[in-house]
Design a protein around this motif. Structure first.
Motif, PDB file in Angstrom:
ATOM      1  N   LEU A   1     -10.974   1.845   0.562  1.00 52.71           N
ATOM      2  CA  LEU A   1     -10.608   1.857  -0.852  1.00 52.71           C
ATOM      3  C   LEU A   1      -9.729   3.055  -1.205  1.00 52.71           C
ATOM      4  CD1 LEU A   1     -14.008   0.736  -2.407  1.00 52.71           C
ATOM      5  CD2 LEU A   1     -11.889  -0.594  -2.272  1.00 52.71           C
ATOM      6  N   VAL A   2     -10.041   4.213  -0.646  1.00 51.98           N
ATOM      7  CA  VAL A   2      -9.249   5.426  -0.937  1.00 51.98           C
ATOM      8  C   VAL A   2      -7.808   5.258  -0.481  1.00 51.98           C
ATOM      9  CG1 VAL A   2      -8.925   7.851  -0.296  1.00 51.98           C
ATOM     10  CG2 VAL A   2     -11.191   7.028  -0.978  1.00 51.98           C
TER      11      VAL A   2
ATOM     12  N   ALA B   1     -19.180   4.898   5.108  1.00 47.56           N
ATOM     13  CA  ALA B   1     -17.857   5.521   4.994  1.00 47.56           C
ATOM     14  C   ALA B   1     -16.721   4.517   5.141  1.00 47.56           C
ATOM     15  CB  ALA B   1     -17.708   6.619   6.046  1.00 47.56           C
TER      16      ALA B   1
ATOM     17  N   TYR C   1     -10.122   7.178   9.555  1.00 46.34           N
ATOM     18  CA  TYR C   1     -11.512   6.740   9.663  1.00 46.34           C
ATOM     19  C   TYR C   1     -12.031   6.916  11.089  1.00 46.34           C
ATOM     20  CZ  TYR C   1     -15.640   3.850   9.919  1.00 46.34           C
ATOM     21  OH  TYR C   1     -16.928   3.407  10.163  1.00 46.34           O
TER      22      TYR C   1
ATOM     23  N   LEU D   1     -15.348   3.089   1.923  1.00 46.33           N
ATOM     24  CA  LEU D   1     -14.833   4.203   1.133  1.00 46.33           C
ATOM     25  C   LEU D   1     -13.439   4.598   1.609  1.00 46.33           C
ATOM     26  CD1 LEU D   1     -18.032   6.451   0.800  1.00 46.33           C
ATOM     27  CD2 LEU D   1     -17.077   4.841  -0.856  1.00 46.33           C
TER      28      LEU D   1
ATOM     29  N   GLN E   1     -24.345   6.134   7.964  1.00 50.39           N
ATOM     30  CA  GLN E   1     -23.266   6.860   7.279  1.00 50.39           C
ATOM     31  C   GLN E   1     -21.891   6.373   7.721  1.00 50.39           C
ATOM     32  OE1 GLN E   1     -20.957   9.438   8.494  1.00 50.39           O
ATOM     33  NE2 GLN E   1     -21.519   8.848  10.603  1.00 50.39           N
TER      34      GLN E   1
END
Length: 241
Positions: free
Chosen positions: A23-24, A17, A43, A20, A13
């Motif tokens: 990109l966010v 993450a 992060y 993600l 996970q």
């Protein structure tokens, strides 16, 4: 066996993450140094949070965290100490392998943070280039992080401290803050098992500018190795055990 299974789920996970988050935050981070810091620290805090409840691994920062322009000379044992040191500092930037600057997303973030690339295959040229890049980047204030042994070092393994840290110390004329850690006991250099316990990075008293190269190297190594040994013992590690 259960802890191993929990560790595998945690690792999967965590790496799912990573892109993600990248990109966010990309629309902000790739055009703003502040955005890049926000992305990386968000992060890292996510990883600390999931490590706490998924594998019972807590993260703790000790000592006085420097805020001005200083050189940080840290012990490096695993990916975790990178995140812990970076998140603790207000404006950290790393000395890092040149190849990483070419990686998609990671390279763009690293450049925005002000990280300094070096070619580790050409030691003399790498040090000269590192010093010139650091001096050229002084318009971006922050704390420059170098791993003095040049790579991750597993608990119980002894590797020499490389001269690059001393060269930077001389050229920059800044205090150098040593950092000790025990994270390799709980989050090893290799393998999937993440052990329960308290991972620590500790900022030690600063070494003032002005020492000779040999004095500085001896002072740095004594401080980091002595305190790291104590922290590793606190986490349950014993040499030869």
């Amino acid at each position: 066996m259960l802890q191993y299974l929990r560790s595998v789920i945690f690792i999967v996970q965590m790496y799912v993450a990573l892109p993600l988050f990248g990109l966010v935050f990309a629309p902000w981070a790739l055009f703003s140094r502040r955005g890049a810091f926000a992305a990386c620290k968000s992060y890292s805090r996510y990883v600390f949070w999931t490590a706490g409840w998924m594998v019972d691994l807590r993260c703790e920062v000790r000592g006085t965290v420097p805020e001005g322009e200083v050189l940080i000379a840290a012990k490096h044992q695993s990916f975790l100490d990178i995140m812990m040191i970076f998140t603790a500092l207000p404006a950290a930037k790393f000395i890092m392998k040149k190849e990483l600057m070419m990686a998609p997303v990671l390279g763009q973030y690293a450049r925005k943070l002000g990280c300094v690339p070096v070619d580790r295959g050409k030691r003399g040229a790498a040090i000269e280039k590192m010093v010139s890049d650091v001096n050229a980047g002084r318009a971006e204030p922050g704390q420059l992080i170098i791993y003095s042994q040049g790579t991750r070092v597993a608990p119980g393994v002894k590797l020499p401290y490389k001269v690059g840290t001393a060269v930077l110390y001389e050229q920059l004329g800044q205090p150098c803050v040593p950092v000790a850690t025990n994270v390799g006991v709980l989050w090893p250099k290799r393998g999937l098992l993440r052990k329960p316990g308290c991972a620590v990075v500790e900022f030690l008293p600063a070494i003032a500018p002005g020492l000779t190269r040999s004095e500085f190297m001896q002072t740095l190594e004594d401080a980091v190795e002595t305190r790291s040994d104590a922290l590793m013992a606190e986490a349950g590690f014993t040499y030869g055990g």
